[in-house]
Enzyme design. Sequence first.
Site, short mmCIF file in Angstrom:
data_model
loop_
_atom_site.label_atom_id
_atom_site.label_comp_id
_atom_site.label_asym_id
_atom_site.label_seq_id
_atom_site.Cartn_x
_atom_site.Cartn_y
_atom_site.Cartn_z
N THR A 1 -12.01 0.62 1.58
CA THR A 1 -11.02 1.70 1.66
C THR A 1 -11.14 2.70 0.51
O THR A 1 -10.19 3.43 0.22
CB THR A 1 -9.59 1.11 1.66
OG1 THR A 1 -9.43 0.25 0.52
CG2 THR A 1 -9.35 0.30 2.92
N SER B 1 -3.26 0.94 -9.53
CA SER B 1 -3.45 0.98 -8.09
C SER B 1 -4.32 2.16 -7.72
O SER B 1 -4.10 3.28 -8.18
CB SER B 1 -2.10 1.09 -7.37
OG SER B 1 -2.28 1.39 -6.00
N LYS B 2 -5.33 1.91 -6.87
CA LYS B 2 -6.17 3.03 -6.44
C LYS B 2 -5.38 3.97 -5.54
O LYS B 2 -5.70 5.16 -5.44
CB LYS B 2 -7.43 2.53 -5.75
CG LYS B 2 -7.25 1.81 -4.42
CD LYS B 2 -8.62 1.35 -3.91
CE LYS B 2 -8.52 0.59 -2.61
NZ LYS B 2 -9.83 0.08 -2.17
N ARG B 3 -4.33 3.46 -4.91
CA ARG B 3 -3.49 4.34 -4.08
C ARG B 3 -2.77 5.36 -4.95
O ARG B 3 -2.40 6.43 -4.49
CB ARG B 3 -2.47 3.52 -3.29
CG ARG B 3 -3.09 2.66 -2.20
CD ARG B 3 -2.03 2.02 -1.33
NE ARG B 3 -2.61 1.15 -0.32
CZ ARG B 3 -1.91 0.53 0.62
NH1 ARG B 3 -0.61 0.71 0.68
NH2 ARG B 3 -2.51 -0.24 1.51
N GLY C 1 -4.12 6.62 -7.62
CA GLY C 1 -5.13 7.41 -8.31
C GLY C 1 -5.54 6.87 -9.67
O GLY C 1 -6.11 7.61 -10.48
#
Length: 486
Positions: free
Chosen positions: A13, A254-256, A258
């Site tokens: 993802t 969290s990569k969500r 950024g």
Amino acid sequence: MAQVRTRFAPSPTGYMHVGNLRTALYAYLTARHENGVFILRIEDTDQARIVDGAVDIIYNTLRECGMTWDEGPDVGGDYGPYVQSERMGIFKDYAVQLVEKGKAYYCFCDAERLENLHKEQIAAGETVGHYDRHCRDLPKEEVERRLAAGEPYVIRQKMPTEGIVSFDDLIYGRIEVEAAELEDQILIKSDGMPTYNFANVVDDHLMGITHVIRGNEYLSSSPKYNLLYEAFGWEKPIYIHCPPVMKDAHSKLSKRNGDASYQDLIKQGYLSSAILNYLLLLGWSPKGDQEVFSREEMIEKWNPAWINKSPAIFDIQKLRAFNAGYINRMSDDEFTELARPWIESVVKTPIDLKLLCMNLKPRCEILSDLPERVMFIDNMPEDYDLAFYRNKKFKTDESTALTALKAILPALEANEDWTREGVYNACAPLAQEMGVKGGWLLYPLGIALSGQQATPGGGTDVAAVIGKDLTLERVRKAIAKLQGAC
């Protein structure tokens, strides 16, 4: 004990989040320490979130970090396929087995009913909606009739309604939950696709996974996993839940959101080996004071029981310090090759790159620092502040700098040995002749050649790096600039 088999099972993802990379590292080390098998499995059942190229990012990241896998989509193995979407035919069969065992059931509730149910529950003061087990005890004849009629359905796990459900975790010990708190989770969705939780358990069993290593956000799901193992009569794996990686005391990385990925850190000039060493210690406390580990030492000393329970805060300043340590331990030749593209991105003038890098290495924390440090070579600032010449340690100011540069210029003009030693030997004796200290004489040279206070090395080293012609040109300009001001 059976051969240790661990797996890293990322979803394709996007970029590799540092928390995911730490999980991969811990799974890899557990397998390698025990001479076991490390497996890569791609979990792509959430098709809506798949990002093009993300699988290659997973492959490339693990390879750059030296974490080679023994079984996986690209290398094969006896337990494939290793891409979850290629295993779709098996999950429904296992769910039906649970129905036949009385451990799961068909649910025909449509989206409208579920939405209304949740609204009613929230209106009644419940903070989270949950399924009310409406279809749990439908008569067998009704179920068969509705299936034959082609009604849409999901398959739900039949949870116990009373008692305690427990499991043991290597880090957190025994975890117990009230059975009444467990919702009858969906195993097979209405489109026939398995849920993550169900596919994960089936695949771990079929691939012989002995140690499940993952983030502690899965602690609350693990009782459900254990009930599935028990329902099938399968041997349970050893659970190792790792503390979260936090950006501060209150929020997770969290990569969500950024937050930094491995790829981001590499682009910023961090070294793969330094990142990995830092992640090793981000939630793991080895015995003794050692902080820097080679890959072989990581494998030798690894003990998953030393993983901490407490959250680990990702401190970018500490990572910078780690990176600087790795750079300082490099040979000059190794650093020069790493630094070359960063320097050549802003410097086109012919220079002594090796000498420049030898001076930069002890001053460099991350490679992306380099372009700004050497930009003066091609882009000397014309309007630099003459106050740079003031230095209490060397007892210099604009007036003394003018005197020093006027003395140095003839020596540089006459010098024919334009090496580091040659330039230094041409200038240094002047200090004794003038009855001053070396810093008083040579400190102004670095500013005259760079237009900045912090230079990559002393003035004579900078002169040797940029060459005679450019050195003489800049010293003459500096003298003129100082004469105009004094």
